[in-house]
Write a protein that holds these residues in place. Structure first.
Motif, mmCIF file in Angstrom:
data_model
loop_
_atom_site.group_PDB
_atom_site.id
_atom_site.type_symbol
_atom_site.label_atom_id
_atom_site.label_comp_id
_atom_site.label_asym_id
_atom_site.label_seq_id
_atom_site.Cartn_x
_atom_site.Cartn_y
_atom_site.Cartn_z
ATOM 1 N N MET A 119 0.832 -1.195 0.000
ATOM 2 C CA MET A 119 0.000 0.000 0.000
ATOM 3 C C MET A 119 0.876 1.258 0.000
ATOM 4 N N ASN A 141 3.614 0.483 2.648
ATOM 5 C CA ASN A 141 3.246 -0.615 3.558
ATOM 6 C C ASN A 141 3.434 -0.220 5.023
ATOM 7 N N SER A 194 7.453 -4.904 -6.831
ATOM 8 C CA SER A 194 6.041 -4.975 -6.439
ATOM 9 C C SER A 194 5.317 -3.690 -6.826
ATOM 10 N N ILE A 195 6.095 -2.638 -7.128
ATOM 11 C CA ILE A 195 5.547 -1.340 -7.536
ATOM 12 C C ILE A 195 6.258 -0.904 -8.812
ATOM 13 N N GLU A 205 -3.924 1.116 -3.136
ATOM 14 C CA GLU A 205 -3.904 -0.231 -2.572
ATOM 15 C C GLU A 205 -2.989 -1.146 -3.386
ATOM 16 N N ASP A 206 -2.492 -2.209 -2.747
ATOM 17 C CA ASP A 206 -1.689 -3.200 -3.447
ATOM 18 C C ASP A 206 -2.468 -3.750 -4.639
ATOM 19 N N THR A 257 1.558 -3.291 -8.529
ATOM 20 C CA THR A 257 0.931 -1.991 -8.320
ATOM 21 C C THR A 257 1.575 -0.999 -9.279
#
Length: 213
Positions: free
Chosen positions: A1, A65, A160-161, A29-30, A193
């Motif tokens: 997040m 996060n 992850s981003i 949000e993820d 994300t």
């Protein structure tokens, strides 16, 4: 997040103060694909650069996060940046290196062994439909192909981003659409994300959340 909590950013240069951001609060949000659109100079890139710590707020907080980026150590920030990929407007490729070598840069910096690196780079080039261009140089590619190399490089560390800073503004409309389709595919298939900023002329798909800057 990703959370922006009452974030403001002021730049000062030669006695002139510029307010780039004023009291911005939003939550991504993820797994979201989130777009920030606005005119040139509206602060979009500044907002984006706060996610990987290249800019810090003058006021407020940016959290990944639940971790406040203003309070992490240098080593913690370096670790965090490995989980964040970045796609640039002007591609930022090294003209003296092949497509393969450009994609391999993050892996070399992370001291990935040669065999693993070769396999990973070729998988990424296959994913962005450029496996046949591995030995080519950026000067031999179209603008869309260069951006695909940039996207492959951004994915090399399995982030992850994914941050996209005006990633399509230097491209023609048809190529822009193909790059947006690739980003949509990455979002759906890799569950990354994605936070992207663009000028108001860019077409956004209805499935993407967006905010204006």
């Amino acid at each position: 997040m990703i959370q922006f909590k009452d974030v403001s950013k002021t730049f000062k240069s030669k006695g002139v103060t510029t307010q780039a951001l004023q009291h911005v609060s939003l939550t991504i949000e993820d797994g979201d694909m989130f777009g920030v659109i606005g005119f040139s100079g509206a602060g979009k890139s500044t907002l984006l650069r706060m996610v990987n710590g290249l800019e810090m707020p003058t006021e407020g907080h940016v959290e990944i996060n639940g971790q406040d980026l203003s309070k992490v150590s240098h080593n913690e920030m370096r670790k965090l940046r490995k989980s964040i990929g970045m796609v640039f407007q002007q591609f930022n490729l090294l003209d003296s290196r092949t497509v393969f070598d450009n994609v391999a840069i993050p892996l070399r910096l992370n001291k990935v062994d040669k065999d693993t690196m070769h396999k990973k780079v070729m998988e990424l080039l296959e994913y962005v439909n450029l496996a046949d261009k591995a030995d080519a140089y950026p000067g031999q590619l179209s603008g869309g192909q260069k951006q695909r190399v940039g996207i492959a490089r951004a994915l090399a560390t399995d982030p992850s981003i994914l941050l996209c800073d005006e990633a399509t503004s230097a491209l023609d409309p048809e190529t822009t659409e193909s790059i947006l389709q690739l980003l949509e595919r990455i979002h759906k298939e890799l569950n990354i994300t994605i936070l992207r900023c663009s000028s108001l002329r860019t077409k956004y798909k209805s499935s993407s959340a967006y905010a204006t800057a």
